[in-house]
Design an enzyme around this catalytic site. Structure first.
Site, short mmCIF file in Angstrom:
data_model
loop_
_atom_site.label_atom_id
_atom_site.label_comp_id
_atom_site.label_asym_id
_atom_site.label_seq_id
_atom_site.Cartn_x
_atom_site.Cartn_y
_atom_site.Cartn_z
N GLU B 60 -85.96 32.91 56.43
CA GLU B 60 -85.78 33.50 55.10
C GLU B 60 -85.34 34.95 55.16
O GLU B 60 -84.45 35.36 54.42
CB GLU B 60 -87.05 33.36 54.27
CG GLU B 60 -87.23 31.99 53.62
CD GLU B 60 -87.77 30.92 54.55
OE1 GLU B 60 -88.05 31.24 55.72
OE2 GLU B 60 -87.92 29.77 54.09
N HIS B 129 -98.99 28.07 48.84
CA HIS B 129 -97.81 27.47 48.21
C HIS B 129 -97.82 27.58 46.69
O HIS B 129 -97.10 26.85 46.02
CB HIS B 129 -97.70 25.99 48.58
CG HIS B 129 -96.94 25.73 49.85
ND1 HIS B 129 -97.28 26.28 51.05
CD2 HIS B 129 -95.85 24.97 50.10
CE1 HIS B 129 -96.44 25.86 51.99
NE2 HIS B 129 -95.56 25.07 51.43
#
Ligand SMILES: Cc1ncc(C[n+]2csc(CCOP(=O)(O)OP(=O)(O)O)c2C)c(N)n1
Ligand SMILES: [Mg+2]
Lengths: 324, 328
Positions: B60, B129
């Protein structure tokens, strides 16, 4: 029975326990008893079990969200693992973590971690303690092939290499990172070349034979324990299910999957080894029945346990008091 | 108008903008061959090829930074984070590079990057998450942050985001992807400007301000409250930075009461920012303190029964509404 055979039988038992627990977890998921993400370990059992056989109970282990196999191999209670998937108060982490976050301090299992690569620096930190306190424990850190591209991997290895930390990074190369085959995430065919850049030792082998896994991981563990520093081990494997329960797996062919199931099923291989070493079919079947009963018990326990407790919502955001 | 799903509206916006401008490309994990983790980019690879629909490895910080670099020299990347949780390894690229380079270079370099993906809990995916990231990113000058709740806004705001010359953080919702709503006909281009809130529903007794995922839940709540004799005005801020203070303040001056509803943690964030602006600009009009209903101030638990309590519930909003109306 010889010690060697006894050990193989114990390893097969754990592998079969993982296999059957995973199958039942998948069933429970489709019944709506398990929620969120569920990443199964089916096809990779020889790695967690072989690695466990290569270390001591006093060593530490840390892994990814694909963590049920590692927890069971460490010795976590199948009941507590299943109850965690069911989100129950009796779960390993009281229903707070679910499938991806199995932590078990008693068994020196430092968690399932869900941000890819995030736990590699943690593993270096755990190993740092051994060096700092002059202790002899070793840390095993499991990761996926896809994790070798993210910063956490590189920084974790960087530090482990620099300070010769007693850690073994076990990259479970199941050839896919979610829906992407290895050939489209890296130009390398051999991931262990990444070890050289950080001064780590490396090893690479097929990981379906639990004995091979145990013996090869042992080499890296001994290196770590004797001050020889960290190793990156690439273990080639294959996952038989989708990345998670929500993945239909359209990116690979049915033939490829069947081929691996036929040729590289670690449970079948270990079973065949037992048979070939002269263990009676009836003895293996008895052991399998015992496991079946254990798995059924874990499901029943999870089913019947009380839901996660309301009081857990704010009980753990902070540690209370001071431990010094 | 026609009916479109939120996910399809996002895809249409990308298709139209990619067809319009060759410099626009999409990069992220599983966006191409896998057709997108949440199928937002379905069919884009077939349509635009590997040059413009780029499957990235799990890196990322790498691909977010690559997008910023590419933008410095004239490309217009759309970065898909599989979820916004995974922007955290790229936080440095977004905060130190995307947000700062235009200012640091005295305007010599522009960073026309859109970072997009689903935000907040996807249900039972636990602490790592389930981040509602708007509170982290809205603090950063140099970034725009938008969070549409309807298919129409999703399309219109994404088109604006892609054409904007600044880095835009575009928050979507995993549980919003499937919702249907009106979207202008093909060929009727609509660009929704940043900094304009949407008055979803007019009302007389109380203003409820929200954004993103809670909005559909609040529409239902407004119906229920109506039957109980409470007339609720619902404002969807939809653009968090810049924020449309004028629309919110005008509404509060009319209703004299306000509840702000959000999923991010209660400490600070755009929820608190909205309250601050109201108390500064509509103090004399308030008949009650402005209250907030939000997720609880804890990491997200996994178990469904606990998660249902931690995520902002209609019951908590109802209680706050009744409280500002002094009904309880
Ligand atoms: C930083 C980050 N990016 C993306 C994801 C979403 N994600 C979860 S697992 C996964 C694939 C990981 O593949 P690999 O490392 O090979 O492990 P495997 O799942 O095959 O065991 C992805 C992309 C994530 N969890 N964290
Ligand atoms: Mg993998």
């Amino acid at each position: 029975m010889s010690k060697v055979l006894d050990e193989l039988q114990t390893m097969y038992r754990t592998m079969y326990l993982i296999r059957r627990s995973e199958e039942e977890a998948a069933r429970a998921y489709s019944q709506g008893k398990v929620g969120g993400f569920l990443h199964l370990y089916i096809g990779q059992e020889a790695i967690a079990v072989g690695a466990e056989a290569a270390i001591e109970k006093t060593d530490y282990v840390i892994t990814t969200y694909r963590d049920h196999g590692v927890a069971l191999a460490r010795g976590s209670s199948p009941r507590a693992v299943m109850a965690e998937l069911f989100g129950k108060d009796t779960g390993l982490v009281r229903g707070l973590g679910g499938s991806m976050h199995l932590f078990d301090a008693e068994h020196r299992m430092l968690g399932g971690h869900a941000i890819v690569g995030g736990h590699l620096p943690l593993a270096a930190g755990v190993a740092f303690r051994a060096r700092y306190m002059k202790e002899s424990f070793v840390t095993l850190c499991f990761l996926g092939d896809g994790a070798t591209n993210i910063g956490g991997f590189h920084e974790g290895l960087s530090l482990a290499g620099l300070w010769k930390l007693p850690v073994v990074f076990i990259c479970e190369n199941n050839r896919y990172s979610m829906g992407t085959p290895l050939s489209r995430t890296t130009p390398l065919a051999d991931l262990t070349v990444k070890a050289a850049g950080y001064g780590l030792a490396a090893d690479r082998f097929e990981g379906n034979d639990v004995i091979v896994v145990r013996d090869r991981i042992k080499l890296a563990v001994e290196r770590a324990r004797s001050g020889g520093g960290a190793t990156l081990v690439e273990v080639l494997t294959y996952r038989f299910r989708g990345h998670s329960m929500s993945d239909p797996g359209k990116y690979r062919s049915a033939e490829e999957l069947e081929e691996y199931k036929r040729k590289a099923d670690p449970c079948a291989l270990a079973r065949n080894q037992l048979v070939a070493s002269g263990i009676a079919e009836e003895q293996i079947a008895a052991l399998e029945r015992e496991v079946e009963a254990q798995v059924a018990d874990s499901i029943q326990f999870a089913d019947e346990s009380a839901p996660a407790a309301r009081s857990s919502i704010d009980a753990f955001a902070y540690a209370s008091g001071s431990s010094v | 108008m026609r009916q479109l799903r939120y996910r399809d509206a996002l895809r249409e916006a990308m298709i139209e903008e990619m067809e319009r401008d060759d410099r626009v490309f999409l990069i992220g994990e599983e966006v191409g061959h896998y057709q997108g983790a949440y199928k937002v980019s379905q069919g884009l690879l077939e349509r635009f090829g590997e040059r413009r629909v780029v499957d990235a490895p799990i890196a990322e910080a790498g691909f977010a930074g690559l997008a910023v670099g590419a933008a410095m020299v004239g490309l217009r990347p759309i970065v898909e984070f599989m979820t916004w949780n995974f922007s955290l390894p790229a936080f440095d690229q977004i905060v130190n590079n995307a947000a700062k380079i235009h200012q640091m270079s005295a305007g010599q370099f522009r960073i026309p990057v859109v970072f997009r993906g689903p935000n907040a809990s996807a249900r039972q995916v636990a602490a790592q998450h389930s981040h509602a990231v708007e509170a982290f990113y809205c603090n950063v000058p140099g970034l725009y942050v938008v969070y549409p709740s309807t298919p129409r806004d999703a399309k219109g705001l994404l088109k604006t985001a892609i054409r904007d010359d600044n880095p835009v953080l575009f928050l979507e919702g995993e549980t919003l992807y499937g919702i249907q709503g009106d979207v202008p006909e093909v060929g009727q281009e609509e660009l929704i400007p940043f900094g304009s809130a949407n008055v979803v529903r007019e009302g007389r007794h109380v203003t409820v301000v929200s954004f993103g995922r809670p909005v559909p839940m609040l529409v239902k709540l407004a119906d229920q409250l109506e039957q109980e004799g409470i007339s609720m005005e619902l404002i969807d801020a939809r653009s968090l930075r810049p924020l449309d203070t004028a629309t919110i303040v005008a509404s509060v001056k009319k209703t004299n009461r306000c509840v702000v509803v959000h999923e991010h943690w209660p400490y600070g964030g755009p929820g608190a920012e909205i309250v601050d602006r109201i108390q500064r600009e509509a103090f004399d009009y308030l008949d009650a303190p402005v209250l907030r209903a939000s997720n609880l101030d804890v990491p997200m638990p996994y178990a469904l029964n606990l998660e249902n309590e931690v995520i902002v519930t209609p019951e908590r909003v109802r209680a706050a509404v009744r409280q500002v109306l002094y009904l309880d």
